[in-house]
Write an enzyme that holds these catalytic residues in place. Structure first.
Site, short mmCIF file in Angstrom:
data_model
loop_
_atom_site.label_atom_id
_atom_site.label_comp_id
_atom_site.label_asym_id
_atom_site.label_seq_id
_atom_site.Cartn_x
_atom_site.Cartn_y
_atom_site.Cartn_z
CB CYS A 2 -36.25 -74.41 -73.30
SG CYS A 2 -35.15 -73.01 -73.49
NE ARG A 28 -38.82 -78.24 -69.56
CZ ARG A 28 -38.05 -79.14 -68.97
NH1 ARG A 28 -38.50 -79.80 -67.93
NH2 ARG A 28 -36.84 -79.39 -69.42
CD1 TRP A 73 -35.30 -68.99 -67.80
CD2 TRP A 73 -33.30 -69.75 -68.48
NE1 TRP A 73 -34.36 -68.55 -66.90
CE2 TRP A 73 -33.12 -69.01 -67.29
CE3 TRP A 73 -32.19 -70.31 -69.08
CZ2 TRP A 73 -31.89 -68.82 -66.70
CZ3 TRP A 73 -30.95 -70.13 -68.49
CH2 TRP A 73 -30.80 -69.39 -67.31
CG ASN A 97 -34.54 -78.01 -73.05
OD1 ASN A 97 -33.92 -77.08 -72.55
ND2 ASN A 97 -34.95 -79.05 -72.34
N GLY A 98 -31.52 -77.00 -74.64
CA GLY A 98 -30.17 -77.49 -74.33
C GLY A 98 -29.14 -76.44 -74.68
CD GLU A 464 -34.92 -73.81 -49.67
OE1 GLU A 464 -33.88 -73.58 -50.30
OE2 GLU A 464 -36.03 -73.86 -50.22
CE LYS A 468 -37.97 -71.81 -52.33
NZ LYS A 468 -37.07 -72.93 -52.39
CD GLU A 471 -36.67 -69.61 -55.56
OE1 GLU A 471 -36.21 -69.89 -56.68
OE2 GLU A 471 -36.92 -70.47 -54.70
CG HIS A 487 -17.65 -64.97 -35.75
ND1 HIS A 487 -16.65 -64.74 -34.82
CD2 HIS A 487 -18.40 -65.96 -35.24
CE1 HIS A 487 -16.80 -65.58 -33.81
NE2 HIS A 487 -17.86 -66.33 -34.03
CE LYS A 577 -39.96 -76.96 -60.03
NZ LYS A 577 -39.73 -76.48 -58.65
C1 F6R Z 1 -35.15 -72.88 -55.67
C2 F6R Z 1 -35.02 -73.96 -56.64
C3 F6R Z 1 -33.68 -74.23 -57.21
C4 F6R Z 1 -33.51 -75.74 -57.44
C5 F6R Z 1 -32.20 -76.02 -58.19
C6 F6R Z 1 -31.98 -77.51 -58.38
O1 F6R Z 1 -36.44 -72.81 -55.17
O2 F6R Z 1 -35.98 -74.60 -56.99
O3 F6R Z 1 -32.66 -73.74 -56.40
O4 F6R Z 1 -33.51 -76.38 -56.20
O5 F6R Z 1 -32.23 -75.41 -59.43
O6 F6R Z 1 -33.01 -78.09 -59.11
P1 F6R Z 1 -33.31 -79.63 -59.04
O7 F6R Z 1 -33.76 -79.95 -57.69
O8 F6R Z 1 -34.33 -79.87 -60.09
O9 F6R Z 1 -32.00 -80.32 -59.36
#
Ligand code: F6R
Length: 582
Positions: A2, A28, A73, A97-98, A464, A468, A471, A487, A577
């Site tokens: 948000c 956000r 969000w 927001n929260g 990782e 990527k 998502e 395994h 985000k």
């Molecule tokens: C994936 C991504 C998320 C963040 C996670 C932690 O691309 O961006 O997995 O890494 O939500 O966010 P931060 O780094 O802001 O604590």
């Protein structure tokens, strides 16, 4: 999670300014949006809200010098117009927001109100209105409401018949922008960066009343006034814009031409402080979520190889099982782009209460984690707006690699390796390289599954890589430790299943051959080409820092897979985000 934004001051176009600023906070949350303007002549509260992304919205608003807005969000209540913010209850209009954890208990007590939405936010508006109805002044009404709330909040409030915008925070970010003729209140700086880079940071349990272009700050518990320092944020407008790039994600991937170098152009004093903290500790934990957690896993290998030290790595949401081992000799190392991730913040807050020391690596320097930490190392990647983290992750890895070398008194050696890595990455990132990766993406874009293997610090990069690709492209991508493959996961391999092989050490190559014999089509990501690879994404040889370079071609691949599947890589479904809720 948000975006909230308010504008107050000279211009009667506050509504349009809020809409414009909210568009810059859309990363956000992008389920729905809403704007509220106090109409200039009548003082009437005008509200416009809708389901959908705000980025393409064009609207005219009534003239007004004060406006608040929200890009959502969804947490409580589905994505509907009724659940979108702002919420108006009685004289109070509010965005939030929260998470208001005990909202159902408080809602029951407010039986005089007929609630329209399923949100926790509407209950905050009703709480404040209920205090106003008892002739309590607005600032005190906010204080009283805050006492009832368990959880995290950043709220912006407009009250019918009372001048100005009220705001308060506990646990969710709020920053005040001080323009020449207008004052702004936002979840993040990019909302107002075009107008000003001079800010006041609102801390937890503080509130502000903005009237015209003036801001008055108070403690939320006591109501006593506080003075705030004006601080200049070192971000430029173009850092937070995509310019000629089609998406933030690809811009931020290419920003890595510079950001790795910037991450290591770091104040030596701070690095020494961080190294000292670790040296004096007895037990250290990396705590992080998502991509940042994979970065921490890579750093676990860096510290093992370089320092000869085992640091525990725990996803923040799993850390409660290990908190009884946290004591005043423990260092908790938080790795986070936003510095606001709720799961991490909670662990830090509880760790701090137990006397543990906090080391935080964040990109957002004003973040809650940065402010809570005993030592804060900024990663200096500049604003990261695409939901998928790219440049923040590699900057975090570079800084942690340097920290490991600092701990053994060889920061210069670490810097040397990273400088050469940064320079090779600068050479690697060019349009030809991107085009080649796109051609690989074209071949595999319609595949339902994709597997990635890696060993040592490339194992977390395999995980990782999966994040990527999942998502932004929604392909079922899974990362594995190369040696774990046989395994179980190897049963998933069918003819032509695409598999990324990170690294070309003999053991990984032998695992790659095992995959190939089961029909997999292999894409190598390594410094050298090998016959077993059907396609090869070259990465430089980085002398221990291989994880940093190896994730970059996969980021580009994920981006193009998203485009080829007709998706918006900057705004993947169901994600936001900054995850400020648990
Ligand atoms: C994936 C991504 C998320 C963040 C996670 C932690 O691309 O961006 O997995 O890494 O939500 O966010 P931060 O780094 O802001 O604590």
């Amino acid at each position: 999670m948000c975006g909230i934004f308010a504008v107050s001051g000279d211009s009667s176009k506050a509504g349009s300014s809020v809409l414009k600023g909210l568009k810059k906070l859309e990363y956000r949350g992008y389920d729905s949006w809403g704007v509220c303007v106090r109409e200039q002549e009548s003082g009437t509260i005008f509200i416009e809200k809708e389901v959908g992304k705000i980025s393409t919205v064009k609207r005219d608003f009534p003239a007004g010098r004060e406006a608040i807005g929200h890009s959502r969000w969804a947490t409580h209540g589905g994505v509907t117009r009724t659940n979108a913010h702002p919420h108006k209850v009685g004289r109070v209009t509010l965005v939030h927001n929260g998470i208001f954890e005990n909202y159902l208990d408080e809602k029951k007590k407010l039986s005089a109100y007929a609630f329209a939405s399923e949100t926790d936010t509407e209950v905050i508006a009703a709480l404040i209105d209920s205090f106003l109805a008892q002739d309590i002044e607005p600032l005190q009404a906010l204080q009283r409401a805050a006492c009832c709330i368990k959880g995290r909040f950043a709220i912006l409030v407009m009250i019918e018949g009372r001048e100005g915008i009220f705001a308060a925070r506990r646990g969710s970010p709020l920053i005040i922008g001080r323009g020449a003729t207008q004052t702004f209140i936002a979840s993040d700086v990019p909302a107002f960066l075009e107008q000003t880079n001079v800010v006041n940071y609102l801390d937890d349990d503080e509130m502000v009343h903005v009237v015209g272009n003036k801001a008055h700050f108070f403690h939320l518990e006591t109501g006593t006034p506080i003075e705030k320092r004006n601080i200049s944020v070192p971000w430029k407008v173009e850092d937070a814009e995509k310019g000629d790039w089609p998406h933030f994600m690809i811009k931020e991937i290419f920003d890595q031409k510079k950001t790795i170098q910037k991450a290591i152009d770091h104040e030596d004093r701070k690095l020494q402080q961080a190294a000292k903290l670790l040296e004096n500790s007895n037990g250290a934990y990396f705590v992080a979520c998502g991509t940042a957690h994979k970065v921490a896993m890579a750093a676990e290998y860096f510290f093992a190889d370089i320092v000869g030290r085992k640091i525990n790595v725990v996803p923040a949401s799993e850390m409660p099982s290990f908190e009884r081992f946290v004591n005043p000799k423990t260092v908790i190392i938080a790795v986070s782009q936003s510095g606001e991730t709720a799961d991490v913040l909670e662990i830090l807050e509880r760790g701090k209460k137990k006397g543990a020391k906090i080391l935080a690596l964040t990109n957002v320097v004003s973040s809650s984690m940065a402010r809570l930490a005993d030592v804060h190392l900024p990663i200096n990647a500049g604003p990261e707006k695409a939901v998928a983290s790219t440049k923040a992750a590699t900057a975090q890895m570079a800084l942690l690699f340097l920290l490991a070398y600092t701990e053994i008194g060889q920061a210069n050696v670490g810097r040397q390796i990273l400088r050469s890595t940064a320079s090779s990455i600068n050479d690697m990132l060019n349009p030809r390289y991107e085009n080649y990766i796109r051609s690989v993406a074209e071949r595999i874009s319609q595949q339902p599954n994709l597997f990635i293997i890696g060993r040592k610090s490339l194992y977390p990069m395999a995980l990782e890589s999966a994040i990527k690709i999942q998502e932004v492209s929604y392909i079922n991508a899974q990362g594995f430790a190369a040696g774990e493959l046989k395994h179980g996961p190897i049963a998933l391999i069918e003819k032509n299943t695409p598999c990324l092989v990170l690294g070309d050490d003999p053991e990984t190559l032998s695992n790659a051959i095992e995959l190939k014999s089961r029909g997999a089509s292999l894409i190598g990501v390594s410094p050298t080409r090998h016959d077993v690879f059907q396609e090869w994404l070259r990465v430089p040889d980085c002398n221990g820092a291989q994880a940093i370079a190896s994730i970059i071609p996969v980021q580009i691949l994920a981006y193009h897979l998203a485009l080829l599947r007709g998706l918006d890589p900057d705004m993947p479904r169901n994600l936001a985000k900054s995850v400020t809720v648990k």
